[in-house]
Write a protein that holds these residues in place. Structure first.
Motif, PDB file in Angstrom:
ATOM      1  N   GLU A  41      -5.702   5.810  -3.682  1.00  0.00           N
ATOM      2  CA  GLU A  41      -5.960   6.326  -2.344  1.00  0.00           C
ATOM      3  C   GLU A  41      -6.265   5.184  -1.387  1.00  0.00           C
ATOM      4  OE1 GLU A  41      -5.208  10.123  -3.522  1.00  0.00           O
ATOM      5  OE2 GLU A  41      -5.662   9.460  -1.465  1.00  0.00           O
TER       6      GLU A  41
ATOM      7  N   THR B   5       0.683   9.699   6.597  1.00  0.00           N
ATOM      8  CA  THR B   5       1.572   9.833   5.448  1.00  0.00           C
ATOM      9  C   THR B   5       2.417   8.583   5.283  1.00  0.00           C
ATOM     10  OG1 THR B   5       3.239  10.948   6.806  1.00  0.00           O
ATOM     11  CG2 THR B   5       1.681  12.337   5.629  1.00  0.00           C
ATOM     12  N   GLN B   6       2.548   8.144   4.039  1.00  0.00           N
ATOM     13  CA  GLN B   6       3.328   6.960   3.734  1.00  0.00           C
ATOM     14  C   GLN B   6       4.377   7.285   2.678  1.00  0.00           C
ATOM     15  OE1 GLN B   6      -0.486   4.055   3.643  1.00  0.00           O
ATOM     16  NE2 GLN B   6       1.486   2.986   3.426  1.00  0.00           N
ATOM     17  N   SER B   7       5.530   6.632   2.811  1.00  0.00           N
ATOM     18  CA  SER B   7       6.569   6.817   1.807  1.00  0.00           C
ATOM     19  C   SER B   7       7.321   5.507   1.588  1.00  0.00           C
ATOM     20  CB  SER B   7       7.557   7.912   2.256  1.00  0.00           C
ATOM     21  OG  SER B   7       8.217   7.530   3.455  1.00  0.00           O
ATOM     22  N   THR B   9       5.670   6.531  -2.341  1.00  0.00           N
ATOM     23  CA  THR B   9       4.334   6.276  -2.900  1.00  0.00           C
ATOM     24  C   THR B   9       4.371   5.104  -3.871  1.00  0.00           C
ATOM     25  OG1 THR B   9       4.745   7.900  -4.623  1.00  0.00           O
ATOM     26  CG2 THR B   9       3.590   8.656  -2.649  1.00  0.00           C
ATOM     27  N   HIS B  10       5.470   4.973  -4.580  1.00  0.00           N
ATOM     28  CA  HIS B  10       5.649   3.876  -5.522  1.00  0.00           C
ATOM     29  C   HIS B  10       7.053   3.317  -5.376  1.00  0.00           C
ATOM     30  CE1 HIS B  10       2.363   6.197  -7.338  1.00  0.00           C
ATOM     31  NE2 HIS B  10       1.959   5.059  -7.873  1.00  0.00           N
ATOM     32  N   SER B 106      -2.482   6.880   1.868  1.00  0.00           N
ATOM     33  CA  SER B 106      -2.726   6.597   0.453  1.00  0.00           C
ATOM     34  C   SER B 106      -2.001   5.355  -0.033  1.00  0.00           C
ATOM     35  CB  SER B 106      -2.308   7.795  -0.407  1.00  0.00           C
ATOM     36  OG  SER B 106      -3.106   8.913  -0.094  1.00  0.00           O
ATOM     37  N   THR B 108       1.574   2.605  -0.296  1.00  0.00           N
ATOM     38  CA  THR B 108       2.773   2.460  -1.121  1.00  0.00           C
ATOM     39  C   THR B 108       2.503   1.349  -2.127  1.00  0.00           C
ATOM     40  OG1 THR B 108       4.345   3.165   0.582  1.00  0.00           O
ATOM     41  CG2 THR B 108       5.200   1.772  -1.187  1.00  0.00           C
ATOM     42  N   GLN B 109       2.594   1.672  -3.394  1.00  0.00           N
ATOM     43  CA  GLN B 109       2.385   0.667  -4.449  1.00  0.00           C
ATOM     44  C   GLN B 109       3.726  -0.007  -4.730  1.00  0.00           C
ATOM     45  OE1 GLN B 109      -0.666  -0.231  -6.091  1.00  0.00           O
ATOM     46  NE2 GLN B 109       0.720  -1.933  -6.512  1.00  0.00           N
TER      47      GLN B 109
END
Lengths: 112, 113
Positions: A41, B5-7, B9-10, B106, B108-109
């Protein structure tokens, strides 16, 4: 370059214990913020302190801004497992806008 | 109301590739900031955009670039990826240019192999 040093880096305690996390800098900040971040998070803002010597309380959490606005502390009373997380301090200057200088964080683990 | 919002996530990339990360701010927020968080460290400031203009840039190489669109969403682009670019990339939105409260997504990894 403004730097913020947090201590301790890691802290593992038992439920019910008290703890204090420190955030120190040689620079003056116009405000200092504390965030809590959980795995996967983004950081979530807990509090912003603005005035030197200011003390703010959020339930069992007490935040203090140093008189010279160079340091801050976070004290947790009677820690609970739900307090587990990464605690980050972040400083802002009047001219920095949304540019925050973060400390490296304190990873807190509260064991039941 | 939706938060930031982020995109995606990975994301997994290899060295030398290019990546584009996307962020949608909270409705009504006009400022977007990007931060890089390497494992075990605090977030490091990369960019701030307000009203589609760059308002601040951190100490990152020119391989990093960003832009903000008329709807205030933003993209972060990284070219010629290095292993050291592996990190959590966080987007934060706020209402304006002052020291307002930041709302973080949250993240982006990104993993660079």
């Amino acid at each position: 370059t403004q730097l913020l040093e947090q201590s301790p880096q890691f802290l593992s305690i038992q439920e019910g214990e008290n703890l204090t996390v420190y955030c120190n800098s040689s620079s003056v900040f116009s405000s200092l913020q504390w965030y809590r971040q959980e795995p996967g998070e983004g950081p979530v803002l807990l509090v912003t302190v603005v005035t030197g010597g200011e003390v703010k309380k959020l339930k069992r959490l007490t935040f203090q801004f140093g008189d010279a606005r160079k340091d801050s502390s976070l004290h947790i009373t009677a820690a609970q497992p739900g307090d587990t997380g990464l605690y980050l301090c972040a400083g802002a200057s009047k001219t920095s806008g949304s540019r925050l200088t973060f400390g490296e964080g304190t990873q807190l683990t509260v064991n039941p | 109301d939706a938060g930031v919002t982020q995109s995606p996530t990975h994301l997994i990339k290899t060295r030398g590739q290019h990546v584009t990360l996307r962020c949608s701010p909270i409705s009504g927020h006009k400022s977007v900031s990007w931060y890089q968080q390497v494992l075990g460290q605090g977030p490091q400031f990369i960019f701030q955009y307000y009203e589609k203009e760059e308002r601040g840039r951190g100490n990152f190489p020119d391989r990093f670039s960003a832009r903000q669109f008329p709807n205030y969403s933003s993209e972060l682009n990284v070219n010629a990826l290095l292993l050291g670019d592996s990190a959590l990339y966080l987007c934060a939105s706020s209402g304006g240019q002052g020291n307002e409260k930041l709302f973080f997504g949250s993240g982006t990894q990104l993993s660079v192999l």
